[in-house]
Motif scaffolding. Structure first.
Motif, PDB file in Angstrom:
ATOM      1  N   TYR A  32      82.761 -40.713 -30.746  1.00 12.61           N
ATOM      2  CA  TYR A  32      81.856 -40.522 -31.972  1.00 12.61           C
ATOM      3  C   TYR A  32      81.166 -41.967 -32.135  1.00 12.61           C
ATOM      4  O   TYR A  32      81.723 -42.875 -32.372  1.00 12.61           O
ATOM      5  CB  TYR A  32      82.569 -40.001 -33.122  1.00 12.61           C
ATOM      6  CG  TYR A  32      81.662 -39.903 -34.459  1.00 12.61           C
ATOM      7  CD1 TYR A  32      80.807 -39.077 -34.395  1.00 12.61           C
ATOM      8  CD2 TYR A  32      81.850 -40.960 -35.403  1.00 12.61           C
ATOM      9  CE1 TYR A  32      79.919 -38.886 -35.473  1.00 12.61           C
ATOM     10  CE2 TYR A  32      81.110 -40.609 -36.426  1.00 12.61           C
ATOM     11  CZ  TYR A  32      79.893 -39.701 -36.459  1.00 12.61           C
ATOM     12  OH  TYR A  32      79.157 -39.673 -37.887  1.00 12.61           O
ATOM     13  N   SER A  34      78.673 -43.319 -34.970  1.00 18.01           N
ATOM     14  CA  SER A  34      78.106 -43.110 -36.066  1.00 18.01           C
ATOM     15  C   SER A  34      76.761 -43.382 -36.428  1.00 18.01           C
ATOM     16  O   SER A  34      75.950 -42.888 -37.042  1.00 18.01           O
ATOM     17  CB  SER A  34      78.984 -43.732 -37.150  1.00 18.01           C
ATOM     18  OG  SER A  34      79.101 -45.214 -36.970  1.00 18.01           O
ATOM     19  N   SER A  36      74.269 -43.346 -34.270  1.00 23.56           N
ATOM     20  CA  SER A  36      73.483 -42.199 -33.627  1.00 23.56           C
ATOM     21  C   SER A  36      73.917 -40.824 -34.083  1.00 23.56           C
ATOM     22  O   SER A  36      73.246 -39.962 -33.758  1.00 23.56           O
ATOM     23  CB  SER A  36      73.540 -42.286 -32.141  1.00 23.56           C
ATOM     24  OG  SER A  36      74.719 -42.000 -31.553  1.00 23.56           O
ATOM     25  N   LYS A  37      75.058 -40.745 -34.888  1.00 21.86           N
ATOM     26  CA  LYS A  37      75.312 -39.405 -35.542  1.00 21.86           C
ATOM     27  C   LYS A  37      75.495 -38.527 -34.536  1.00 21.86           C
ATOM     28  O   LYS A  37      75.022 -37.295 -34.647  1.00 21.86           O
ATOM     29  CB  LYS A  37      74.318 -39.045 -36.610  1.00 21.86           C
ATOM     30  CG  LYS A  37      74.187 -39.900 -37.614  1.00 21.86           C
ATOM     31  CD  LYS A  37      73.271 -39.231 -38.926  1.00 21.86           C
ATOM     32  CE  LYS A  37      73.017 -40.186 -39.877  1.00 21.86           C
ATOM     33  NZ  LYS A  37      73.564 -40.907 -40.737  1.00 21.86           N
ATOM     34  N   SER A  38      76.291 -38.957 -33.383  1.00 23.59           N
ATOM     35  CA  SER A  38      76.341 -37.934 -32.327  1.00 23.59           C
ATOM     36  C   SER A  38      77.953 -38.277 -31.810  1.00 23.59           C
ATOM     37  O   SER A  38      78.461 -39.173 -31.854  1.00 23.59           O
ATOM     38  CB  SER A  38      75.330 -38.085 -31.140  1.00 23.59           C
ATOM     39  OG  SER A  38      75.357 -39.412 -30.623  1.00 23.59           O
ATOM     40  N   LYS A  94      80.439 -26.138 -32.216  1.00 24.08           N
ATOM     41  CA  LYS A  94      79.523 -26.755 -31.941  1.00 24.08           C
ATOM     42  C   LYS A  94      78.919 -26.770 -30.713  1.00 24.08           C
ATOM     43  O   LYS A  94      79.854 -26.887 -29.771  1.00 24.08           O
ATOM     44  CB  LYS A  94      79.571 -28.306 -32.435  1.00 24.08           C
ATOM     45  CG  LYS A  94      79.958 -28.691 -33.876  1.00 24.08           C
ATOM     46  CD  LYS A  94      78.575 -28.588 -34.794  1.00 24.08           C
ATOM     47  CE  LYS A  94      78.805 -28.829 -36.071  1.00 24.08           C
ATOM     48  NZ  LYS A  94      77.803 -28.692 -36.808  1.00 24.08           N
ATOM     49  N   GLU A 115      75.009 -33.619 -31.276  1.00 27.73           N
ATOM     50  CA  GLU A 115      73.958 -34.135 -32.056  1.00 27.73           C
ATOM     51  C   GLU A 115      74.317 -33.747 -33.627  1.00 27.73           C
ATOM     52  O   GLU A 115      74.934 -32.794 -33.844  1.00 27.73           O
ATOM     53  CB  GLU A 115      72.391 -33.985 -31.718  1.00 27.73           C
ATOM     54  CG  GLU A 115      72.127 -34.494 -30.349  1.00 27.73           C
ATOM     55  CD  GLU A 115      70.730 -34.382 -29.826  1.00 27.73           C
ATOM     56  OE1 GLU A 115      70.067 -35.070 -29.183  1.00 27.73           O
ATOM     57  OE2 GLU A 115      70.245 -33.061 -30.201  1.00 27.73           O
ATOM     58  N   ASN A 116      73.699 -34.432 -34.532  1.00 28.59           N
ATOM     59  CA  ASN A 116      73.597 -34.390 -35.882  1.00 28.59           C
ATOM     60  C   ASN A 116      74.992 -34.300 -36.410  1.00 28.59           C
ATOM     61  O   ASN A 116      75.395 -33.069 -37.394  1.00 28.59           O
ATOM     62  CB  ASN A 116      72.655 -32.744 -36.163  1.00 28.59           C
ATOM     63  CG  ASN A 116      71.449 -33.137 -35.691  1.00 28.59           C
ATOM     64  OD1 ASN A 116      70.645 -34.196 -35.890  1.00 28.59           O
ATOM     65  ND2 ASN A 116      71.009 -32.131 -35.113  1.00 28.59           N
ATOM     66  N   ILE A 117      75.692 -35.101 -36.013  1.00 33.32           N
ATOM     67  CA  ILE A 117      77.273 -35.082 -36.880  1.00 33.32           C
ATOM     68  C   ILE A 117      77.160 -36.287 -37.718  1.00 33.32           C
ATOM     69  O   ILE A 117      77.358 -37.528 -37.129  1.00 33.32           O
ATOM     70  CB  ILE A 117      78.528 -35.512 -35.728  1.00 33.32           C
ATOM     71  CG1 ILE A 117      78.050 -34.343 -34.717  1.00 33.32           C
ATOM     72  CG2 ILE A 117      79.691 -35.245 -36.283  1.00 33.32           C
ATOM     73  CD1 ILE A 117      78.363 -32.441 -35.147  1.00 33.32           C
ATOM     74  N   ASN A 118      77.209 -36.057 -39.047  1.00 37.31           N
ATOM     75  CA  ASN A 118      77.030 -37.319 -40.078  1.00 37.31           C
ATOM     76  C   ASN A 118      78.184 -37.694 -40.122  1.00 37.31           C
ATOM     77  O   ASN A 118      78.426 -39.017 -40.171  1.00 37.31           O
ATOM     78  CB  ASN A 118      76.610 -36.768 -41.412  1.00 37.31           C
ATOM     79  CG  ASN A 118      75.285 -36.132 -41.357  1.00 37.31           C
ATOM     80  OD1 ASN A 118      74.303 -36.768 -40.368  1.00 37.31           O
ATOM     81  ND2 ASN A 118      75.005 -35.098 -41.991  1.00 37.31           N
TER      82      ASN A 118
END
Length: 166
Positions: A32, A34, A36-38, A94, A115-118
């Motif tokens: 993970y 953080s 790149s939130k991916s 996902k 992608e788009n995992i905050n």
């Protein structure tokens, strides 16, 4: 004469009883990021094993790393991976994006991304890569979140990895 029989029994027959045993192992690394939130995923498998599986499943002849290699083999790799591995992040399914692949010796490395995992607390992975064709297949999965590392060895019967970071 007795010496020949003893020699045969003690030295030659034991060598004949051993056969080469192939190891069936893949490695999936989940990381993970953080910033790149991916979630970045790298999977490596033995080239001959993945080629056998795809040729059999899709009735093709990939001929990896030869002059006759399919130009569109990424479409087969992507399809296979979408069928064989599934992710959940915090219990929500996902889809991953297939980035590509590269060959290194007798290995194929696949690069995937979610992608788009905050943020995340759990990652679940169902991994059935190569288990249909190789019942002894083991799929080692390593997951890294920050400075926390966890590993799980998956098999045909035990194909679900759950990583919790709470």
């Amino acid at each position: 004469m007795k010496f020949k029989k003893t020699f045969l029994l003690l030295f030659i027959i034991p060598f004949l009883s051993f056969t080469a045993h192939k190891n069936y192992l893949s490695l999936t690394q989940i990381n993970y990021k953080s910033e790149s939130k991916s979630i970045q995923i790298v999977i490596n498998v033995f080239m001959d094993d993945i080629e056998t599986a795809l040729n059999s499943d899709y009735k093709i002849n990939l001929q990896l790393t030869t002059k006759n290699e399919f130009k569109n083999n990424d479409s087969y790799f992507k399809r296979y991976l979408k069928e064989k591995i599934h992710f959940k992040v915090d219990n929500i399914p996902k889809e991953f994006k297939y980035i590509g692949k590269e060959y290194d010796g007798d290995l194929v490395y696949f690069y995937l991304e979610i992608e788009n995992i905050n943020q995340l607390k759990t990652i679940d992975l169902t991994n059935n890569i190569l288990t249909k064709h190789f019942p002894e297949q083991q799929n080692l999965t390593k997951c890294k979140l920050g400075d926390k590392h966890k590993s799980i060895l998956l098999t045909k019967k035990e194909n679900l990895a759950k990583f919790k970071y709470e």
